[in-house]
Design an enzyme around this catalytic site. Structure first.
Site, PDB file in Angstrom:
ATOM      1  N   THR A 297     -15.697  -1.604 -14.302  1.00  0.00           N
ATOM      2  CA  THR A 297     -15.829  -1.948 -12.857  1.00  0.00           C
ATOM      3  C   THR A 297     -16.012  -3.517 -13.961  1.00  0.00           C
ATOM      4  O   THR A 297     -17.350  -3.752 -14.812  1.00  0.00           O
ATOM      5  CB  THR A 297     -16.521  -1.921 -11.927  1.00  0.00           C
ATOM      6  OG1 THR A 297     -16.609  -2.839 -10.917  1.00  0.00           O
ATOM      7  CG2 THR A 297     -17.864  -1.937 -12.321  1.00  0.00           C
ATOM      8  N   SER A 298     -15.594  -5.158 -13.166  1.00  0.00           N
ATOM      9  CA  SER A 298     -15.932  -6.444 -13.861  1.00  0.00           C
ATOM     10  C   SER A 298     -17.024  -6.731 -13.720  1.00  0.00           C
ATOM     11  O   SER A 298     -17.333  -7.344 -13.608  1.00  0.00           O
ATOM     12  CB  SER A 298     -14.724  -6.845 -13.113  1.00  0.00           C
ATOM     13  OG  SER A 298     -14.332  -7.434 -12.686  1.00  0.00           O
TER      14      SER A 298
ATOM     15  N   HIS B  76     -14.417   1.053  -0.817  1.00  0.00           N
ATOM     16  CA  HIS B  76     -13.457   0.410  -0.272  1.00  0.00           C
ATOM     17  C   HIS B  76     -12.106   0.645   0.038  1.00  0.00           C
ATOM     18  O   HIS B  76     -10.886   0.388   0.707  1.00  0.00           O
ATOM     19  CB  HIS B  76     -12.667  -1.013  -1.806  1.00  0.00           C
ATOM     20  CG  HIS B  76     -14.107  -1.741  -2.309  1.00  0.00           C
ATOM     21  ND1 HIS B  76     -14.012  -2.490  -3.367  1.00  0.00           N
ATOM     22  CD2 HIS B  76     -14.934  -2.254  -1.227  1.00  0.00           C
ATOM     23  CE1 HIS B  76     -15.084  -2.665  -3.989  1.00  0.00           C
ATOM     24  NE2 HIS B  76     -15.788  -2.800  -2.780  1.00  0.00           N
TER      25      HIS B  76
ATOM     26  N   ARG C 287       1.169   2.122  -3.701  1.00  0.00           N
ATOM     27  CA  ARG C 287      -0.385   2.486  -4.290  1.00  0.00           C
ATOM     28  C   ARG C 287      -0.497   3.706  -3.687  1.00  0.00           C
ATOM     29  O   ARG C 287      -0.939   5.105  -4.655  1.00  0.00           O
ATOM     30  CB  ARG C 287      -1.330   1.114  -3.936  1.00  0.00           C
ATOM     31  CG  ARG C 287      -0.697   0.527  -3.827  1.00  0.00           C
ATOM     32  CD  ARG C 287      -1.335  -0.318  -5.182  1.00  0.00           C
ATOM     33  NE  ARG C 287      -0.322  -0.669  -6.227  1.00  0.00           N
ATOM     34  CZ  ARG C 287       0.475  -1.325  -6.418  1.00  0.00           C
ATOM     35  NH1 ARG C 287       1.059  -2.070  -5.479  1.00  0.00           N
ATOM     36  NH2 ARG C 287       1.695  -1.136  -7.525  1.00  0.00           N
TER      37      ARG C 287
ATOM     38  N   TYR D 240       0.892  -1.103  -0.586  1.00  0.00           N
ATOM     39  CA  TYR D 240      -0.062   0.079  -0.039  1.00  0.00           C
ATOM     40  C   TYR D 240       0.777   1.018   0.035  1.00  0.00           C
ATOM     41  O   TYR D 240       0.532   2.556  -0.674  1.00  0.00           O
ATOM     42  CB  TYR D 240      -0.995   0.047   1.934  1.00  0.00           C
ATOM     43  CG  TYR D 240      -1.883  -1.029   1.154  1.00  0.00           C
ATOM     44  CD1 TYR D 240      -3.190  -1.021  -0.438  1.00  0.00           C
ATOM     45  CD2 TYR D 240      -1.614  -2.177   1.319  1.00  0.00           C
ATOM     46  CE1 TYR D 240      -3.785  -1.134  -0.387  1.00  0.00           C
ATOM     47  CE2 TYR D 240      -2.717  -3.214   1.252  1.00  0.00           C
ATOM     48  CZ  TYR D 240      -4.084  -3.074   0.169  1.00  0.00           C
ATOM     49  OH  TYR D 240      -5.130  -3.880   0.191  1.00  0.00           O
TER      50      TYR D 240
ATOM     51  N   GLN E  49     -15.243   1.903  -6.036  1.00  0.00           N
ATOM     52  CA  GLN E  49     -14.777   0.925  -5.587  1.00  0.00           C
ATOM     53  C   GLN E  49     -13.681   1.051  -5.146  1.00  0.00           C
ATOM     54  O   GLN E  49     -12.578   0.499  -5.176  1.00  0.00           O
ATOM     55  CB  GLN E  49     -14.262   0.194  -5.913  1.00  0.00           C
ATOM     56  CG  GLN E  49     -16.549  -1.100  -5.915  1.00  0.00           C
ATOM     57  CD  GLN E  49     -16.678  -1.837  -7.639  1.00  0.00           C
ATOM     58  OE1 GLN E  49     -16.564  -2.774  -7.102  1.00  0.00           O
ATOM     59  NE2 GLN E  49     -17.228  -1.544  -8.894  1.00  0.00           N
ATOM     60  N   ASN E  50     -13.063   2.737  -5.810  1.00  0.00           N
ATOM     61  CA  ASN E  50     -11.308   2.789  -5.987  1.00  0.00           C
ATOM     62  C   ASN E  50     -10.562   3.485  -4.738  1.00  0.00           C
ATOM     63  O   ASN E  50     -11.494   4.475  -4.115  1.00  0.00           O
ATOM     64  CB  ASN E  50     -11.469   2.944  -7.204  1.00  0.00           C
ATOM     65  CG  ASN E  50     -11.448   3.087  -8.488  1.00  0.00           C
ATOM     66  OD1 ASN E  50     -11.300   1.837  -8.790  1.00  0.00           O
ATOM     67  ND2 ASN E  50     -11.584   4.010  -9.654  1.00  0.00           N
ATOM     68  N   VAL E  51      -9.707   3.118  -4.796  1.00  0.00           N
ATOM     69  CA  VAL E  51      -8.875   3.821  -3.308  1.00  0.00           C
ATOM     70  C   VAL E  51      -8.348   5.206  -3.683  1.00  0.00           C
ATOM     71  O   VAL E  51      -7.597   5.470  -2.754  1.00  0.00           O
ATOM     72  CB  VAL E  51      -8.480   2.234  -2.660  1.00  0.00           C
ATOM     73  CG1 VAL E  51      -9.192   1.994  -2.098  1.00  0.00           C
ATOM     74  CG2 VAL E  51      -7.212   2.060  -3.439  1.00  0.00           C
ATOM     75  N   ASP E  52      -8.274   5.562  -4.512  1.00  0.00           N
ATOM     76  CA  ASP E  52      -7.547   6.042  -5.235  1.00  0.00           C
ATOM     77  C   ASP E  52      -7.990   7.680  -4.675  1.00  0.00           C
ATOM     78  O   ASP E  52      -9.418   7.441  -3.952  1.00  0.00           O
ATOM     79  CB  ASP E  52      -6.750   5.968  -6.591  1.00  0.00           C
ATOM     80  CG  ASP E  52      -7.569   6.247  -7.824  1.00  0.00           C
ATOM     81  OD1 ASP E  52      -8.925   7.275  -7.207  1.00  0.00           O
ATOM     82  OD2 ASP E  52      -7.886   5.504  -8.510  1.00  0.00           O
TER      83      ASP E  52
END
Ligand code: APR
Length: 232
Positions: free
Chosen positions: A176-177, A104, A56, A53, A86-89
Site C-alpha cells: 500500500t502506498s 473499502h 473488476r 465494477y 483495502q482491497n475489494v477483491d
C-alpha cells in the site's frame, strides 16, 4: 498465540494480475477516480460506474491468489492473524485466510443506493450475477450499487480495524502506498512495543517516525522473507 495483524493494499494482488491504483499505468491513470469512485460520479453516470465494477468483478473469475496470499494463510498455524485489507477483491479469502476485514468494501457484494451500509440490503452475488445493470433493485427498491466505499464516504470498519491494530504484537504492512486515509492512519494505533514490518518493492513514504523493518520485495517473495525473519 501472538497477535499478528496485516494491513494490505493493491500491491498485495499485483502478482495475481490485478492493477494497483497509483503506480504508472495504474487504474487511476485509465479511469478518472472522480468518475468511477465517488458518490458524485455515481449520481452523474451510474451506468459507467456499474460497468467499471462489473469489469473488476468479472476479472475475479480469471485471477488466482498468489504465493503471498497463501503464505499469509499459513501464518495462522503460529499466530492469531487478522487481515485488514483495502482491497475489494476476494484473493485473501481464496488464499485461505480466515479472518479478513475489508475496509473499502467487497466486489462480490452489492447494496442499496439509499442505505449502502444497511446490512439488510447487502447481498453477495453468485458468479452468474456478476453483471449488475441499471434496473436491478435492492431490497428497498433502490438501484443496486457496488458494495464499495467511495472517496468521500465513511469507512464503517475503521474502528474495528483500529481496535485490532491497537492489540497487535506484530503489524505487517503490504503493498500500500499509505496515501489514503483513514486506512493509512491505522499504523498510529499500533502500541510502541509492536514490531512493524513493511513489504513493498518500492519506497513508501510512511508518515511516522517509528521503527519499521522494511522488506523491499514484492508480496510473494516479501511474505516468504517475513516468515524467515519471524522464525529467527
Ligand atoms: N508486491 C507488493 N507491493 C507492490 C507490488 C508487488 N508486486 N507492486 C506494487 N506494489 C506497491 C506499490 O509500490 C505501492 O506502494 O503497492 C502499492 C500500491 O499503492 P496504491 O496503488 O496507492 O494502492 P493502495 O495503497 O491499496 O490504495 C489505497 O486507494 O484508490 C483507493 O480505495 C482504493 O483501496 C484503495 C486505496
Amino acid at each position: 498465540m501472538k497477535k499478528l495483524v496485516v494491513l494490505s493494499g493493491a500491491g498485495m494482488s499485483a502478482e495475481s494480475g490485478i492493477s494497483t491504483f497509483r503506480d504508472a499505468g495504474g487504474l487511476w491513470d485509465k479511469y478518472p477516480v472522480e468518475q468511477v469512485a465517488t458518490p458524485e460520479g455515481y449520481q452523474r453516470n451510474p451506468e459507467l460506474v456499474l460497468r467499471f465494477y462489473n469489469e473488476r468483478r468479472k476479472q475475479l473469475t480469471s485471477v488466482e491468489p498468489n504465493q503471498g496470499h497463501r503464505l499469509l494463510a499459513r501464518l495462522e498455524k503460529d499466530y492469531d492473524v487478522t487481515i485488514i485489507t483495502q482491497n475489494v477483491d476476494n484473493l485473501h479469502e481464496r488464499g485461505g485466510s480466515s479472518h479478513i476485514i475489508h475496509l473499502h468494501g467487497e466486489l462480490t457484494k452489492v447494496t442499496s443506493s439509499y442505505a449502502p451500509n444497511d446490512s439488510r440490503y447487502i447481498k453477495e452475488l453468485k458468479p452468474e450475477e456478476y453483471e449488475v445493470k441499471i434496473g436491478d433493485l435492492a431490497g428497498d427498491g433502490s438501484q443496486l450499487r457496488p458494495y464499495i466505499v467511495w472517496f468521500g464516504e465513511a469507512v464503517p470498519m475503521i474502528e474495528t480495524a483500529a481496535s485490532y491494530v491497537s492489540q497487535a504484537d506484530i503489524l505487517v504492512i503490504i503493498g500500500t502506498s499509505m496515501n489514503v486515509y483513514p486506512a493509512a492512519g491505522l499504523l498510529n494505533y499500533a502500541p510502541v512495543g509492536t514490531q512493524v514490518y513493511l513489504i513493498d518493492p518500492n519506497e513508501v513514504n510512511v508518515q511516522s517516525s517509528r521503527k519499521i523493518e522494511v522488506i523491499r520485495k514484492g508480496a510473494s517473495e516479501g511474505v516468504a522473507e517475513l516468515l524467515t525473519r519471524l522464525r529467527q
